[in-house]
Design a protein around this motif. Sequence first.
Motif, PDB file in Angstrom:
ATOM      1  N   ALA B  37      78.495  35.329  66.236  1.00 42.73           N
ATOM      2  CA  ALA B  37      79.866  35.161  65.788  1.00 42.73           C
ATOM      3  C   ALA B  37      79.951  35.160  64.262  1.00 42.73           C
ATOM      4  O   ALA B  37      80.707  35.923  63.656  1.00 42.73           O
ATOM      5  CB  ALA B  37      80.438  33.864  66.355  1.00 42.73           C
ATOM      6  N   MET B  38      79.138  34.324  63.628  1.00 38.57           N
ATOM      7  CA  MET B  38      79.161  34.227  62.162  1.00 38.57           C
ATOM      8  C   MET B  38      78.682  35.521  61.529  1.00 38.57           C
ATOM      9  O   MET B  38      79.301  36.060  60.611  1.00 38.57           O
ATOM     10  CB  MET B  38      78.246  33.085  61.684  1.00 38.57           C
ATOM     11  CG  MET B  38      78.745  31.706  61.973  1.00 38.57           C
ATOM     12  SD  MET B  38      80.184  31.292  60.975  1.00 38.57           S
ATOM     13  CE  MET B  38      79.430  31.096  59.357  1.00 38.57           C
ATOM     14  N   GLY B  39      77.576  36.037  62.041  1.00 37.90           N
ATOM     15  CA  GLY B  39      76.940  37.187  61.409  1.00 37.90           C
ATOM     16  C   GLY B  39      77.815  38.417  61.457  1.00 37.90           C
ATOM     17  O   GLY B  39      77.902  39.164  60.477  1.00 37.90           O
ATOM     18  N   PHE B  40      78.485  38.654  62.569  1.00 44.21           N
ATOM     19  CA  PHE B  40      79.189  39.920  62.722  1.00 44.21           C
ATOM     20  C   PHE B  40      80.683  39.832  62.476  1.00 44.21           C
ATOM     21  O   PHE B  40      81.331  40.836  62.251  1.00 44.21           O
ATOM     22  CB  PHE B  40      78.893  40.529  64.093  1.00 44.21           C
ATOM     23  CG  PHE B  40      77.443  40.957  64.196  1.00 44.21           C
ATOM     24  CD1 PHE B  40      76.961  42.020  63.435  1.00 44.21           C
ATOM     25  CD2 PHE B  40      76.550  40.271  65.011  1.00 44.21           C
ATOM     26  CE1 PHE B  40      75.631  42.398  63.509  1.00 44.21           C
ATOM     27  CE2 PHE B  40      75.227  40.641  65.086  1.00 44.21           C
ATOM     28  CZ  PHE B  40      74.748  41.714  64.335  1.00 44.21           C
ATOM     29  N   THR B  41      81.258  38.629  62.502  1.00 44.41           N
ATOM     30  CA  THR B  41      82.689  38.553  62.175  1.00 44.41           C
ATOM     31  C   THR B  41      82.859  38.148  60.714  1.00 44.41           C
ATOM     32  O   THR B  41      83.300  38.945  59.890  1.00 44.41           O
ATOM     33  CB  THR B  41      83.416  37.541  63.088  1.00 44.41           C
ATOM     34  OG1 THR B  41      82.800  36.271  62.939  1.00 44.41           O
ATOM     35  CG2 THR B  41      83.347  37.982  64.537  1.00 44.41           C
ATOM     36  N   VAL B  42      82.424  36.914  60.400  1.00 41.32           N
ATOM     37  CA  VAL B  42      82.482  36.486  58.995  1.00 41.32           C
ATOM     38  C   VAL B  42      81.691  37.471  58.145  1.00 41.32           C
ATOM     39  O   VAL B  42      82.092  37.848  57.043  1.00 41.32           O
ATOM     40  CB  VAL B  42      81.912  35.059  58.836  1.00 41.32           C
ATOM     41  CG1 VAL B  42      81.958  34.631  57.381  1.00 41.32           C
ATOM     42  CG2 VAL B  42      82.672  34.078  59.713  1.00 41.32           C
ATOM     43  N   GLY B  43      80.560  37.923  58.721  1.00 45.52           N
ATOM     44  CA  GLY B  43      79.694  38.847  58.003  1.00 45.52           C
ATOM     45  C   GLY B  43      80.436  40.102  57.543  1.00 45.52           C
ATOM     46  O   GLY B  43      80.191  40.625  56.452  1.00 45.52           O
ATOM     47  N   GLY B  44      81.351  40.581  58.388  1.00 49.59           N
ATOM     48  CA  GLY B  44      82.108  41.780  58.027  1.00 49.59           C
ATOM     49  C   GLY B  44      82.844  41.605  56.716  1.00 49.59           C
ATOM     50  O   GLY B  44      82.770  42.456  55.818  1.00 49.59           O
TER      51      GLY B  44
END
Lengths: 310, 254
Positions: B37-44
């Motif tokens: 969740a963090m890596g791929f959403t916030v990460g974006g």
Amino acid sequence: MSVAEPLIAAHGLVKRFGDFTAVAGIDLEVRAGEAFGFLGPNGAGKSSTMRMIGCVSPPTGGTLRVLGMDPVRAGSAIRARLGVCPQQDSLDPELTVRENLIVYARYFGIPRKVARQRADELIEFVQLTERADDTVEPLSGGMKRRLTIARALVNEPAIVLLDEPTTGLDPQARHLVWERLFQLKQRGVTLVLTTHYMDEAEQLCDRLVVMDGGKIVAEGSPRQLIERYSTREVVELRFAEAALDTYVGKLEGIGERLELLPDRILLYAADGDLAVAAVADRALRPSSVLVRRSGLEDVFLHLTGRTLVD
Amino acid sequence: MIRPTYAVFEHQLVAYRRTWRGSVLSSFLLPVLFLLAMGFTVGGYVDRAGGLSVRYVDFIAPGLLASTALQIAVGESTWPVYSGFKWHRMYHAMQATPVRVTDMVRGHIGYVLLRVGLSAAGFLVVMGLFGTLHSAWAPAALPVAVLVGLATAAPVFAYSASISTEGLFAVLLRVAVIPMTLFAGVFFPVGSLPLWARILAYVSPLWHGVELSRAATLGTATAWGVWAHLGYLAVWSVVGYLLATHRFRRRLAD
Ligand SMILES: Nc1ncnc2c1ncn2[C@@H]1O[C@H](COP(=O)(O)OP(=O)(O)O)[C@@H](O)[C@H]1O
Ligand SMILES: [Mg+2]
């Protein structure tokens, strides 16, 4: 250790917690094959003594030898040969009955296969076969107690220490425990137990000490103690008409001794019926009369002026 | 002598055999979901802003690995230890056997480290599947996670053996665990913190674990050098262990 040497020997044994003295210098010896008891009310210092013998609480003073060794220096070696049933249960409630025994056996370095086999035997011995694979959490108090006793036997101990093995159990559960302990005794296992139930002490102990306020106030077999500190019979009198203490003077001279309790008067006499007749002669009208044989309760009352169980 | 120590470890394993299913969620699935969740959403968003030299998911994955180790170590060293003295009295049971205090502490911490290691291994595999491992040193992140586990479990064992009310666990979480998780470099570089907060991060064992973990999976250099971070975690471990045995002895003595 020579054959004659007692399994447990204490001289002037003291346990202090800060300023408070829980065990105030006691002497005792327990020999192999004996069932030895500590009888005393709450706070007498029974558990403190048991914990010193069990090598989990260092003595504050005096000397103590268990299995010929010094508990402070050889605690681990002694504990390897003791079986302990502590006053407070310490079973793992998340494990099954069987797992509790096996896990505990492993603490003694017992090989897994032997541990499993002993667990099965002990489960049968304490009559928990039906619950062997149930977790401990929902078991009744009596079952947990029996499991704790089974656990104390898992290392085939030279001495079994039982701290109030039946306190809090209902009469039926208590009798089941007594039965098992009696069997152990018959097998020649050395038992050391504490209790504040006189019937328990009378049934199980070959020899006992009466403890009160951290001291031993008497020592002997149940029969010896009763002979020494009480009369053969006791008359229990209750009166409904007036305050109990008003009868004390009126009863003077009947029997050898009188004890005034909050709810009744005890008359100690060799012959209870004669004493009852003497009471009737004085035109006193008790609301109830009971003649019974003396027990350890009476010994305790005589020695301390208090009853054992309040 | 290893035997009684091993018996204590084994006891925990027997219990784990009954409860492992329930713990998969908290010690594996949740951390992985959090990573994704963090890596791929916030990460974006973070990657579009371009503040980091690597993808955000690559940055936080090794951090989350270390903080997962911390969470499990703390979780397994609080209630279970406290209960061993207060409720189930497991340590009192052991005390009546040849088991010594050092056996209790080592055997039980050993089990905690096994739990940390299992979760960390699972997490590392997931990291590999999502392409966040960029160095041949990546497997070293596993022993690093275990070391973070030791450096936190040992002092927490001491803490749990000292307190007499459960309320103090909330204090431990609020004062140590949560701030550490937020500010010890898991989610953003500590360089962006004010000096006082940075110093707190440096004091915490987690930051050192995060540095090592990141160095292992990204192949980058650490802030203070690998040995300094390892040494610091070793100090927490050793001091924690000594404190724990001391507190256990105290608690069992009477
Ligand atoms: N760890 C302790 N710290 C302080 N006082 C204690 C401790 N353990 C027992 N005591 C006190 O010592 C006395 C004897 O206790 P104990 O040996 O448990 O008696 P018993 O088992 O005969 O009821 C009690 O007054 C008890 O409050
Ligand atoms: Mg007691």
